[in-house]
Design an enzyme around this catalytic site. Structure first.
Site, PDB file in Angstrom:
ATOM      1  N   SER A 232       0.829  -1.207   0.000  1.00  0.00           N
ATOM      2  CA  SER A 232       0.000   0.000   0.000  1.00  0.00           C
ATOM      3  C   SER A 232       0.860   1.252   0.000  1.00  0.00           C
ATOM      4  O   SER A 232       0.482   2.272  -0.579  1.00  0.00           O
ATOM      5  CB  SER A 232      -0.885   0.042   1.245  1.00  0.00           C
TER       6      SER A 232
ATOM      7  N   HIS B 265      -1.313  -2.687  -6.814  1.00  0.00           N
ATOM      8  CA  HIS B 265      -2.027  -2.416  -5.562  1.00  0.00           C
ATOM      9  C   HIS B 265      -3.532  -2.583  -5.760  1.00  0.00           C
ATOM     10  O   HIS B 265      -4.198  -1.731  -6.347  1.00  0.00           O
ATOM     11  CB  HIS B 265      -1.700  -0.999  -5.066  1.00  0.00           C
TER      12      HIS B 265
ATOM     13  N   GLU C  37      -3.899  -0.097  -8.766  1.00  0.00           N
ATOM     14  CA  GLU C  37      -2.887   0.937  -9.052  1.00  0.00           C
ATOM     15  C   GLU C  37      -1.607   0.208  -9.455  1.00  0.00           C
ATOM     16  O   GLU C  37      -1.089  -0.602  -8.685  1.00  0.00           O
ATOM     17  CB  GLU C  37      -2.652   1.796  -7.810  1.00  0.00           C
TER      18      GLU C  37
ATOM     19  N   ASN D 178      -4.117   5.703  -1.207  1.00  0.00           N
ATOM     20  CA  ASN D 178      -3.749   5.825   0.209  1.00  0.00           C
ATOM     21  C   ASN D 178      -3.140   7.174   0.547  1.00  0.00           C
ATOM     22  O   ASN D 178      -3.096   7.551   1.718  1.00  0.00           O
ATOM     23  CB  ASN D 178      -2.830   4.672   0.620  1.00  0.00           C
TER      24      ASN D 178
HETATM   25  N1  LIG Z   1      -5.835  -4.673   4.227  1.00  0.00           N
HETATM   26  C1  LIG Z   1      -5.954  -3.741   3.261  1.00  0.00           C
HETATM   27  O1  LIG Z   1      -6.897  -2.955   3.226  1.00  0.00           O
HETATM   28  C2  LIG Z   1      -4.949  -3.654   2.151  1.00  0.00           C
HETATM   29  C3  LIG Z   1      -5.350  -3.069   0.936  1.00  0.00           C
HETATM   30  C4  LIG Z   1      -4.446  -3.032  -0.128  1.00  0.00           C
HETATM   31  C5  LIG Z   1      -3.158  -3.520   0.052  1.00  0.00           C
HETATM   32  N2  LIG Z   1      -2.793  -4.056   1.261  1.00  0.00           N
HETATM   33  C6  LIG Z   1      -1.438  -4.591   1.372  1.00  0.00           C
HETATM   34  O2  LIG Z   1      -1.509  -6.009   1.214  1.00  0.00           O
HETATM   35  C7  LIG Z   1      -0.480  -6.620   1.988  1.00  0.00           C
HETATM   36  C8  LIG Z   1      -1.083  -7.633   2.925  1.00  0.00           C
HETATM   37  O3  LIG Z   1      -2.017  -6.968   3.761  1.00  0.00           O
HETATM   38  P1  LIG Z   1      -3.214  -7.774   4.454  1.00  0.00           P
HETATM   39  O4  LIG Z   1      -4.150  -6.749   4.985  1.00  0.00           O
HETATM   40  O5  LIG Z   1      -3.728  -8.849   3.548  1.00  0.00           O
HETATM   41  O6  LIG Z   1      -2.414  -8.451   5.679  1.00  0.00           O
HETATM   42  P2  LIG Z   1      -2.836  -9.694   6.600  1.00  0.00           P
HETATM   43  O7  LIG Z   1      -2.120  -9.507   7.874  1.00  0.00           O
HETATM   44  O8  LIG Z   1      -4.325  -9.870   6.605  1.00  0.00           O
HETATM   45  O9  LIG Z   1      -2.229 -10.964   5.803  1.00  0.00           O
HETATM   46  C9  LIG Z   1      -0.845 -11.146   5.593  1.00  0.00           C
HETATM   47  C10 LIG Z   1      -0.594 -12.632   5.386  1.00  0.00           C
HETATM   48  O10 LIG Z   1       0.774 -12.797   5.034  1.00  0.00           O
HETATM   49  C11 LIG Z   1       1.231 -13.981   5.648  1.00  0.00           C
HETATM   50  N3  LIG Z   1       2.690 -13.935   5.759  1.00  0.00           N
HETATM   51  C12 LIG Z   1       3.444 -13.145   6.567  1.00  0.00           C
HETATM   52  N4  LIG Z   1       4.743 -13.394   6.379  1.00  0.00           N
HETATM   53  C13 LIG Z   1       4.808 -14.356   5.415  1.00  0.00           C
HETATM   54  C14 LIG Z   1       5.873 -15.031   4.773  1.00  0.00           C
HETATM   55  N5  LIG Z   1       7.142 -14.773   5.107  1.00  0.00           N
HETATM   56  N6  LIG Z   1       5.576 -15.965   3.819  1.00  0.00           N
HETATM   57  C15 LIG Z   1       4.295 -16.229   3.492  1.00  0.00           C
HETATM   58  N7  LIG Z   1       3.237 -15.619   4.074  1.00  0.00           N
HETATM   59  C16 LIG Z   1       3.498 -14.699   5.021  1.00  0.00           C
HETATM   60  C17 LIG Z   1       0.547 -13.996   7.011  1.00  0.00           C
HETATM   61  O11 LIG Z   1       0.522 -15.307   7.584  1.00  0.00           O
HETATM   62  C18 LIG Z   1      -0.841 -13.477   6.652  1.00  0.00           C
HETATM   63  O12 LIG Z   1      -1.738 -14.544   6.360  1.00  0.00           O
HETATM   64  C19 LIG Z   1       0.293  -5.480   2.692  1.00  0.00           C
HETATM   65  O13 LIG Z   1       1.392  -5.113   1.905  1.00  0.00           O
HETATM   66  C20 LIG Z   1      -0.755  -4.370   2.702  1.00  0.00           C
HETATM   67  O14 LIG Z   1      -0.187  -3.088   2.755  1.00  0.00           O
HETATM   68  C21 LIG Z   1      -3.661  -4.162   2.309  1.00  0.00           C
END
Ligand SMILES: NC(=O)c1ccc[n+]([C@@H]2O[C@H](COP(=O)([O-])OP(=O)(O)OC[C@H]3O[C@@H](n4cnc5c(N)ncnc54)[C@H](O)[C@@H]3O)[C@@H](O)[C@H]2O)c1
Length: 291
Positions: free
Chosen positions: A120, A141, A153, A191
């Site tokens: 993000s 993104h 994005e 964002n």
């Molecule tokens: N939540 C949102 O609204 C949103 C929106 C757009 C982008 N993002 C981006 O997406 C990404 C993930 O966010 P999220 O909200 O899904 O997080 P989350 O915490 O819900 O999920 C992350 C997942 O990654 C896994 N993980 C962590 N380390 C790992 C590794 N070394 N190998 C494999 N899996 C691993 C975890 O077990 C977890 O299931 C981030 O970069 C975030 O900025 C989030």
């Protein structure tokens, strides 16, 4: 460029689960990787629930859903992604974690595999620097909830080749998504606006100006947003919001990007939002949006 047929998603949390649905629904063989069995099991349950609703709403037939689910698999072994033509990483918003995952992927994937990051707020160029394939690395993104939101994005890093960017762009369109090109800039477009705005809403709650439901009702009614900022934060996850806002603040020093103290207190209390059943609102079950 090798045509994209098989898609890997690294990280099956809030975003990874939705991105995998988008890829599989568009007909791509989709492999989801996470280090945690429980994250994969939760994502599978949410995915099945999502597609069951799609059938109920007559958007897909039972046969179509069986084919889609048959094209999806999950693994806790990163080697399971070795046959992927593109891997989209959606692991924690932490540069070190993303570097570790991308370096490990570089070891198992063939040279033609494109890497994409769903970050993000982190820099695509900086994540790519730890990937071993900076020329084949693209920012993609997706928006939450990925299975419903069309916007992606797309950002090239400083060393991304135009041919890799074009291939990822075409793949994005083939998934039925709407790509928008942005520079590798903190927060990209969405964002850059949303993180300070959401922090402002939290500060109103902190100051006791209004209850979460009233703040959300005001924003939805007056601005026409489908969700209020506090409902959205519960969906995003307060833990993810903290990482995203801290990364944005570190790179911009924008005071409104600084995380209000309430967020850390809620995280300490296990109130992460929908995923723990309690955030600004209280929830039952682990349902996914839409279907
Ligand atoms: N939540 C949102 O609204 C949103 C929106 C757009 C982008 N993002 C981006 O997406 C990404 C993930 O966010 P999220 O909200 O899904 O997080 P989350 O915490 O819900 O999920 C992350 C997942 O990654 C896994 N993980 C962590 N380390 C790992 C590794 N070394 N190998 C494999 N899996 C691993 C975890 O077990 C977890 O299931 C981030 O970069 C975030 O900025 C989030």
């Amino acid at each position: 460029m090798t045509p994209i047929k098989t898609v890997g998603v690294a990280g099956s949390g809030t975003m990874g689960a939705g991105i995998a649905i988008v890829a599989a629904r568009a007909g791509f063989r989709t492999i989801v990787y996470d280090t945690r069995e429980d994250a994969l099991a939760r994502a599978r349950k949410q995915t099945e629930g999502f597609f069951a609703k799609s059938v109920e709403r007559r958007k897909l037939t039972v046969g179509q859903v069986d084919t889609i689910l048959g094209n999806m698999s999950a693994t806790t072994d990163i080697g399971g992604l070795k046959a992927c033509d593109i891997v989209i990483e959606a692991v924690f918003e932490d540069l070190k974690v993303k570097h570790a995952v991308c370096a490990a992927l570089d070891d198992v994937c063939p040279p033609h595999t494109l890497f994409a990051s769903n970050t993000s707020t982190l820099s695509i160029t900086e994540i790519a620097a730890g990937s071993g394939r900076e020329d084949r690395f693209v920012g993609m993104h997706f928006c939450l909830p990925a299975q419903l939101m069309k916007l992606v994005e797309m950002s090239p890093g400083l060393r991304t080749s135009e041919s890799s960017f074009d291939a990822a762009w075409d793949f994005c369109k083939a998934m039925g998504q709407v790509p928008v090109r942005t520079k590798d800039n903190p927060g990209f477009i969405l964002n850059y606006f949303l993180v300070p705005f959401n922090n402002d809403a939290i500060r109103l709650v902190e100051a006791g100006v209004a209850a979460p439901a009233d703040i959300d009702r005001a924003i939805k009614t007056a601005l026409g947003y489908p969700m209020g900022p506090l409902e959205l934060l519960d969906l995003v996850g307060l833990d993810t919001h903290l990482l995203v806002a801290e990364a944005l603040y570190a790179s911009t020093h924008e005071p409104r990007a600084a995380v209000p103290a309430l967020v850390k207190r809620m995280i300490a209390a296990g109130q992460l939002g929908r995923k723990t059943g309690q955030g600004f609102y209280t929830y039952g079950g682990a349902a996914m949006f839409g279907g």
